[in-house]
Write a protein that holds these residues in place. Sequence first.
Motif, PDB file in Angstrom:
ATOM      1  N   UNK A  32       0.835  -1.192   0.000  1.00 12.22           N
ATOM      2  CA  UNK A  32       0.000   0.000   0.000  1.00 12.22           C
ATOM      3  C   UNK A  32       0.876   1.252   0.000  1.00 12.22           C
ATOM      4  N   UNK A  35       0.477   3.720   3.054  1.00 12.25           N
ATOM      5  CA  UNK A  35       1.085   3.251   4.293  1.00 12.25           C
ATOM      6  C   UNK A  35       2.584   3.310   4.205  1.00 12.25           C
ATOM      7  N   UNK A 104      -3.025  -4.426   9.235  1.00  8.01           N
ATOM      8  CA  UNK A 104      -4.225  -3.794   9.767  1.00  8.01           C
ATOM      9  C   UNK A 104      -5.039  -4.812  10.552  1.00  8.01           C
ATOM     10  N   UNK A 125      -1.558  -1.536  12.083  1.00 15.28           N
ATOM     11  CA  UNK A 125      -1.771  -0.247  11.434  1.00 15.28           C
ATOM     12  C   UNK A 125      -2.992   0.382  12.073  1.00 15.28           C
TER      13      UNK A 125
ATOM     14  N   UNK B  79      -9.908  -4.489   3.036  1.00 17.35           N
ATOM     15  CA  UNK B  79      -8.823  -4.487   4.008  1.00 17.35           C
ATOM     16  C   UNK B  79      -7.768  -3.472   3.639  1.00 17.35           C
ATOM     17  N   UNK B  80      -7.506  -3.436   2.387  1.00 15.11           N
ATOM     18  CA  UNK B  80      -6.486  -2.498   1.938  1.00 15.11           C
ATOM     19  C   UNK B  80      -6.926  -1.068   2.195  1.00 15.11           C
ATOM     20  N   UNK B  82      -8.956  -0.101   4.329  1.00 16.54           N
ATOM     21  CA  UNK B  82      -8.958   0.138   5.775  1.00 16.54           C
ATOM     22  C   UNK B  82      -7.562   0.493   6.258  1.00 16.54           C
ATOM     23  N   UNK B  83      -6.605  -0.238   5.731  1.00 15.95           N
ATOM     24  CA  UNK B  83      -5.239   0.052   6.137  1.00 15.95           C
ATOM     25  C   UNK B  83      -4.824   1.456   5.767  1.00 15.95           C
ATOM     26  N   UNK B  84      -5.159   1.813   4.547  1.00 15.94           N
ATOM     27  CA  UNK B  84      -4.765   3.150   4.098  1.00 15.94           C
ATOM     28  C   UNK B  84      -5.455   4.231   4.901  1.00 15.94           C
TER      29      UNK B  84
END
Lengths: 665, 111
Positions: A32, A35, A104, A125, B79-80, B82-84
């Motif tokens: 990502x 991140x 996450x 995260x 999920x991605x 959410x992570x960002x």
Amino acid sequence: MTMEEKMGGSNREDEALDRFPVGMRVLAVDDDPICLKVLGTLLLKCQYQVTTTNQAISALKMLRENRNRYDLVISDVNMPDMDGFKLLELVGLEMDLPVIMLSAHSDTKLVMKGITHGACDYLLKPVRIEELKNIWQHVVRRKKPDSKDRVNAQNQDKASGGIGEAVQTSTSSSDQKFNKKRKDQNEDEEDDGEDNEHENDDPSTQKKPRVVWSVELHRKFVAAVNHLGLDKAVPKKILDLMNVEGLTRENVASHLQKYRLYLKRLSSVATQQANMVAALGGKDPSYLRMGSLDGFGDFRTLTGSGRLSSASLSSYQPSGMFGRLNSSAALNLRGISSGVIQQGHPQTLSNSINGLGKIQPVGLPANQNQNGTLFQGIPTSIELNQLLQNKSANHFGELNPVNNPNVFGVATNFPDARMTVGSSTSSLSTPSGSPLLLQANTQQAQRSGAFGNQSSLDVASLNQESFDMGVHGFSNFVDNGRCHENWQNTVQLSSFPSNSLSTCEAFSHEQLHTNNLQESISWRSSHLNDNPIDLSASMANAGLEDSRGDMQCQISPSNNVIHNIDYAAKQQWGENSSFAGADSLVAGAPYVQHLEAGKLAFNTKLRSNEDILFEQRKPQNEFSQNNFETLDVISSPMIKPEQYNETGMMEGELGYDSFPLGSCI
Amino acid sequence: MDLAALKTQLKNFVQSMFEEGVLDNQFSQIQALQDSTNPNFVEEVITLFCNDAEKIINEINRNLGYQNVDFSNLDSYVHQLKGSSSSIGANRLKLACANLRQASDERNKEG
């Protein structure tokens, strides 16, 4: 700088000064981009040197190119090109760098998995700067054996100054102490430092350079290992075969450990099944030799969670690591303490597995007992869901996931496997300890963190001489966190010519239900009637992970012993204290206690004859996980395994639910 | 001055977002990261995020449009995202992702 002077001027040294924590070189990997960017910036804020990449493959390439360029790797868990865990493993194996996982997901299973794969830490995260400020300790910790003390100490100061964050200061002060300690250590090691020359680095008087396992070196290593045979691969021989200058036995040893872990992990699942089958065939009492378990010591490290505590009968190795049988063996008689209790901790399991892998070779040789089979306390790496903290992650850990069903099955098999002990020399040690593992795994199903496999079976039915029944601490699966400890029942029944069985039961029960224990004990004692059995049961109270109560009950050949045991048991259980030798465990009957959720399978084989071994096994089988079957072997020459059944179970049936016997290790 | 006015406006806007819970502490951290060595950090991150998030949201939408929604695939996208979003402090978005994940866990298309 003074440090520089001390350091002797190796470049690395100089840099090292700056490294901790400032200037530490971090490689960040995350698919990502946001991140990644945020992370990179945060790290820069912490005054680290950062390299970022969003591809795991390119990260590996960079690491391989110049291993020395990085001190720490931070990697995301979910990545498209490669699984984060796989990357973690590879880095750990090849480059021995500390790796921190990032995700996450806060799922416990994932954290566990990270630990078993060798991660130093697991962050969630969104990443916060305070957490990043602390990550340098992982690097320092890794280098602990190196003579970085001085550097560290200095760094510490520097760190505290530099970082200056509130968070830091608190940790740094503690670290300082830590460093200082290391410093002292290092000073001692300075001399050694000379010997350990890093292939790439200049020899430094103070620092013990870390050996970097380049691909080529690793290849040589693997070739050497294969040449020798995994079981026979000892560091010394490998070292000789590799013929690399500057490589020390210690380097090889630690690498070997990791490698074995890795292999175990890979093969555990497959082998488990195989082993079990194989194990069943053999009758050898496999018990780990506790003594041999020393090797486990390594595993110790593995189980951080100390689950595996092998309750070595006599000597407990508190370390969660596998229930080493060794101590028990010592106890007894015959030292067959194979009860490797693998602690259920899933986490530890994984570690234990590692240990196991390692142990195997160790254990086997150790078998002093007639039967060589050591069951090796197979580190029941029960990887029970939770990764064993232990690094050593039992290789079983792999097994764990195997699924509970298997686990149980395994458990039963396990007993069989163990039982095979009956015949001398069948080393149950199951090649991969899988049987054990399996057991452990099944236990794991219990998941109770503590999976105590106690595979200590052992007891080889010595022909009359002594049964060393290693009571394996069957994996007591501790229910959720119940007895983590590996309970090792190294019940070593050694039957003296006089038919005294000494069963060492090491129970480490964490949570021993007092009742259960007592019952089991009493149960056992009753069985003893038959022969004067010396049971030395070392019960390790699982309850105390640290304190494994080794209950060594020396069972006096009299029935009284039984009573005593009961008493002792009660006490023990009650207090979860290890029974001191005073309590003689009349392990006449190897009862297998299944701890259900934390079943402890005690197999104390009191058997004076081989039968017992089987008996025990049976009980094991019987005790299907849920039942604690105490194998009352003693009662009838062959203690009927049936005893296990709940009814049979000790009087009150061992039913330890949490019979920590073994579980606590 | 326009610049000052704009700045104030921005500040207020951000402040209101905090209060609403759209943004959370993480965002302040991001803001703190901006300094002389990284002058436009915040801006860059936000831009990046918007672009990236947009792509993901499109994907998610597309997925949801299918007859048989592939929930696992969806899950990874969510999920991605959410992570960002959590990385930059987009709190509400993160919560929304969590909800979405839960719904998708239950295979609940409606949710």
